[in-house]
Every structure is written in C-alpha cells, then in structure tokens.
Design an enzyme around this catalytic site. Structure first.
Site, PDB file in Angstrom:
ATOM      1  N   PRO A   2      27.224  37.960  13.937  1.00 24.60           N
ATOM      2  CA  PRO A   2      26.993  38.480  12.788  1.00 24.60           C
ATOM      3  C   PRO A   2      25.618  39.069  12.552  1.00 24.60           C
ATOM      4  O   PRO A   2      24.661  38.541  13.003  1.00 24.60           O
ATOM      5  CB  PRO A   2      27.050  37.133  12.013  1.00 24.60           C
ATOM      6  CG  PRO A   2      27.216  36.082  12.579  1.00 24.60           C
ATOM      7  CD  PRO A   2      27.501  36.461  13.844  1.00 24.60           C
ATOM      8  N   LYS A  61      19.060  38.708   8.903  1.00 22.24           N
ATOM      9  CA  LYS A  61      20.361  37.686   9.134  1.00 22.24           C
ATOM     10  C   LYS A  61      20.098  36.457   8.676  1.00 22.24           C
ATOM     11  O   LYS A  61      21.043  35.596   8.865  1.00 22.24           O
ATOM     12  CB  LYS A  61      20.580  37.709  10.609  1.00 22.24           C
ATOM     13  CG  LYS A  61      20.518  38.978  11.296  1.00 22.24           C
ATOM     14  CD  LYS A  61      20.613  38.715  12.624  1.00 22.24           C
ATOM     15  CE  LYS A  61      20.169  39.907  13.557  1.00 22.24           C
ATOM     16  NZ  LYS A  61      19.968  39.898  15.010  1.00 22.24           N
ATOM     17  N   ARG A 153      29.222  27.945  18.808  1.00 20.81           N
ATOM     18  CA  ARG A 153      28.176  27.727  19.672  1.00 20.81           C
ATOM     19  C   ARG A 153      27.046  26.728  19.035  1.00 20.81           C
ATOM     20  O   ARG A 153      26.123  26.922  19.965  1.00 20.81           O
ATOM     21  CB  ARG A 153      27.836  29.041  20.387  1.00 20.81           C
ATOM     22  CG  ARG A 153      28.915  29.669  20.930  1.00 20.81           C
ATOM     23  CD  ARG A 153      28.798  31.101  21.710  1.00 20.81           C
ATOM     24  NE  ARG A 153      30.016  32.135  21.059  1.00 20.81           N
ATOM     25  CZ  ARG A 153      29.828  33.227  21.496  1.00 20.81           C
ATOM     26  NH1 ARG A 153      28.745  34.055  21.796  1.00 20.81           N
ATOM     27  NH2 ARG A 153      31.008  33.814  21.363  1.00 20.81           N
ATOM     28  N   ARG A 209       2.875  49.523  19.960  1.00 21.83           N
ATOM     29  CA  ARG A 209       3.599  48.593  20.898  1.00 21.83           C
ATOM     30  C   ARG A 209       3.688  49.035  22.206  1.00 21.83           C
ATOM     31  O   ARG A 209       3.702  50.570  22.577  1.00 21.83           O
ATOM     32  CB  ARG A 209       4.700  48.075  20.180  1.00 21.83           C
ATOM     33  CG  ARG A 209       4.731  47.128  19.134  1.00 21.83           C
ATOM     34  CD  ARG A 209       5.677  46.124  19.098  1.00 21.83           C
ATOM     35  NE  ARG A 209       5.643  45.398  17.851  1.00 21.83           N
ATOM     36  CZ  ARG A 209       6.323  44.179  17.661  1.00 21.83           C
ATOM     37  NH1 ARG A 209       7.235  43.855  18.293  1.00 21.83           N
ATOM     38  NH2 ARG A 209       6.138  43.496  16.779  1.00 21.83           N
ATOM     39  N   ARG A 319      21.230  40.445  27.662  1.00 26.28           N
ATOM     40  CA  ARG A 319      22.426  40.846  26.944  1.00 26.28           C
ATOM     41  C   ARG A 319      23.010  42.333  27.508  1.00 26.28           C
ATOM     42  O   ARG A 319      22.155  43.013  28.353  1.00 26.28           O
ATOM     43  CB  ARG A 319      22.178  41.093  25.590  1.00 26.28           C
ATOM     44  CG  ARG A 319      20.495  40.926  25.209  1.00 26.28           C
ATOM     45  CD  ARG A 319      20.629  41.404  23.766  1.00 26.28           C
ATOM     46  NE  ARG A 319      20.371  39.822  22.795  1.00 26.28           N
ATOM     47  CZ  ARG A 319      19.244  39.241  22.997  1.00 26.28           C
ATOM     48  NH1 ARG A 319      18.231  39.522  23.793  1.00 26.28           N
ATOM     49  NH2 ARG A 319      18.885  37.910  22.497  1.00 26.28           N
TER      50      ARG A 319
END
Length: 335
Positions: A2, A61, A153, A209, A319
């Site tokens: 999500p 989130k 999870r 950055r 990932r």
DNA sequence: CGTTGGCCCTGATCGC
DNA sequence: TGCGATCAGGGCCAAC
C-alpha cells in the site's frame, strides 16, 4: 504494497465509520503488530478502551485516528455516582457532561507496512485471515462494528502516540484541519498531494543531495507516500533513470518528475488504489487495483508502452526496479 | 551529518 | 503429496 493512494482509500473508507465511534473492546492476537507501541499490549488496550475517535487522518503512508481527550475527573466522579454499565456508557456520559472543546492529545497510529489491511466488519461476520488486532467499535452511524487489522508479514503496526503541533501550523495531513501530527510521524515529509507540500523546498533538496533519484523519491523524510510501484511509474512517465543523480536533474526535468508523481498518484486514487495478489484490500474488503494500467512496474519483458522495446527489471536498493532502457537512459553529467 | 546497507517477517507459489 | 527454496519491500537504525 500500500502506497499513498491505497492508504487514502482506507482512510476515506474509515472516516465516516470511526467518527464519534467509541472503542468497546480490543483484542490483540499478535503482539508483534504493536512493535511501535511504547508499552505492553495491556497498555495499548487500557488506553484505548472507552475512548472515542474524532476522525481519520493521513500523511503519506501513515494513518492515524485522533482520540478525544478522556473524561475529566469531575465527569468520572459523576459517573461513579450515577452508575454506568459499559465503557460506551462512560463516554456517552462524558460527551454530554464534559463540554470541553479540547484538542485531541493522542491518536491511534496505523501503518500498513507491506501487507496490512484495515477491515470493517459487522458483528458475526466470518473472521478475516491473519487478523492480528481486533477493535470493537460502538458507532453512531453503523451501530456495532469491528475494525480488524490483518497483516501477513507484520511489517505494519498499530500504536498509540502523542500528538504534537505541526512545524508549519498547517493541518497535520489529509482528513482534518487539525494542525497536529503523531510524534512518530512528525519526521515524515508532507506528501505531494498535500496542499502544504513545499515544491521549492523539494527541488532545493534534490540539488543538494548526492544520491540516486529513486532513492530520493522513496525517502519519506523528503517526500512521502511514494513506494516502489509508483516510483517506477513516475520515473517511467518522466523518462528518468532510477539511478540518475538528483543533483544532475535540470529544474525542468525535476518539475516534470514531480508533476508525473502527482499524476500517477492521482490516477491511482481515482481508480481506487492499485492492488496485487489480494495483498491489498480496501476498507470494505474488496480488492481494488488496476495493475493492467501499469506501464513499468511488473512489466519486465513486456513492450514499453511508449517505444515498444522490452521493459527491464533490475535489483536496486534490495527491490525490483522496472524501467525502459531506451526511454530512461542514465545521463552522466559533469557539474 | 548525509548517505547507505542490512534487517525484520511470513504466506503464497513454484519446482522437484 | 510434501517440502524446501524463493520472493515481495517499508521503515528504521547502525555504520561508514
């Protein structure tokens, strides 16, 4: 998985049900879902029982349900005199007797992690699989409801946390004008759909950055709400390689990228959130996703919708990163 | 101090 | 049929 759109769907679905809803029961099936709660499960339960939610709020989130202040000492003693038969009674009494307009001082903070779901169920409904926490609610609009927190999870969590003022005085997030945010969420940046999101500050951070652009998009302290799926989608739409250094992006390209981030999130939002393998389920339990309209994420081997060359998947930051090697080339720029 | 790598965690799926 | 290997990745924190 999500991300902002999915969490917003949950928030919007939860909001009307939790408004003025009182916690009648709390059952913790797995204490690991309270990892972020500062105390044992008994503390979590004791601090929740009899309390009333005001609204449902979200930043990025993170989701939180502010709690009305508990009844004052005066009200508690009144209840003791008059008698009360249930926790719901106590709060009903408090609501009428204690007219304090106080702000909430704490909230139930929910993070769905990788696989979390918040499911609203009527009494007697079959148990949801993998339910880790169940909260019984007495609601003015829908009577008795159960709010099930299911999470395969266990990367997600529930916790009670103190609310603190926002640094800029603006609302803490989507869902209420309350200028408060849980202490544990204060370090999370505003999300790009938040009216108080500061574009210029975001662009300035990109030039400062020394890191890859996808890493920056996933940094919730810089810009929140974006996860692996929508990062890949936005980068594809803006034709930017995931490892392009942020300080080598032109201002125009950075503006385009932010615009595509917003477009991707907004599109997913209107379609009810994206979901895969039934991991993500909206607040009513229905799977809502539109994976068919993804351009890059999970599309490895399939033709790029723009140029027709195959989408490639690479490992990056532990990932998968999906991109079109032709449309999204790594530009080496000397600065 | 900014950046980065590693870890947590388990059910579904796949291959033998 | 059974079972082990593999995979998914958000957020946090130690380490560099």
């Amino acid at each position: 998985m999500p991300e902002l759109p999915e969490v917003e769907v949950v928030r919007a679905g939860l909001a009307p049900a939790v408004h003025d809803a009182t916690v009648a029961s709390v059952t913790v099936f797995d204490e690991r879902s309270l990892r972020r709660h500062p105390g044992p499960s008994e503390d979590f339960t004791d601090r929740l029982i009899g309390r009333t939610f005001t609204s449902a709020m979200r930043r990025g989130k993170f989701l939180w349900l502010p709690l009305k202040p508990p009844p004052s000492e005066r009200v508690l003693s009144e209840i003791q005199e008059n008698g009360a038969t249930s926790a719901t009674d106590v709060v009903r009494h408090a609501a009428t007797a204690d007219q304090s307009p106080e702000f909430p001082t704490e909230a139930l903070v929910v993070h769905l992690g990788m696989s979390g779901q918040v499911l609203l169920r009527a009494p007697g409904a079959p148990d949801d699989r993998l339910t880790r926490i169940r909260i019984g609610l007495s609601t003015p609009a829908h009577g008795t409801l159960f709010m099930n927190f299911a999470d395969q999870r266990i990367f997600g969590s529930m916790a009670i946390d103190e609310l603190v003022p926002t640094a800029d005085g603006q609302p803490g997030g989507c869902g209420s004008a309350l200028p408060l945010v849980p202490r544990s969420v204060a370090h999370i940046a505003r999300d790009p759909l938040d009216p108080a999101f500061d574009d210029r500050r975001f662009f300035a951070a990109l030039t400062t950055r020394r890191t890859g652009v996808k890493r920056a998009l996933l940094d919730q302290a810089l810009i929140s709400g974006i996860g692996n799926i929508y990062a890949d989608e936005a980068l594809w739409a803006a034709r930017v390689h995931y490892d392009q250094q942020t300080n080598t992006l032109s201002r125009a390209r950075a503006k385009l990228l932010l615009a595509e981030v917003r477009a991707v999130l907004a599109k997913a939002l209107t379609e009810g959130g994206t979901s895969f393998d039934a991991q993500y389920v909206n607040v009513n339990g229905a799977s809502g996703y539109f994976s068919h309209s993804l351009s890059a994420y999970g599309q490895q081997g399939k033709p790029c919708p723009r140029c027709g060359r195959p989408i490639v998947r690479e490992q990056f930051m532990n990932r998968g990163s999906h991109f079109c090697p032709h449309c999204q080339r790594l530009r080496v720029v000397t600065v």
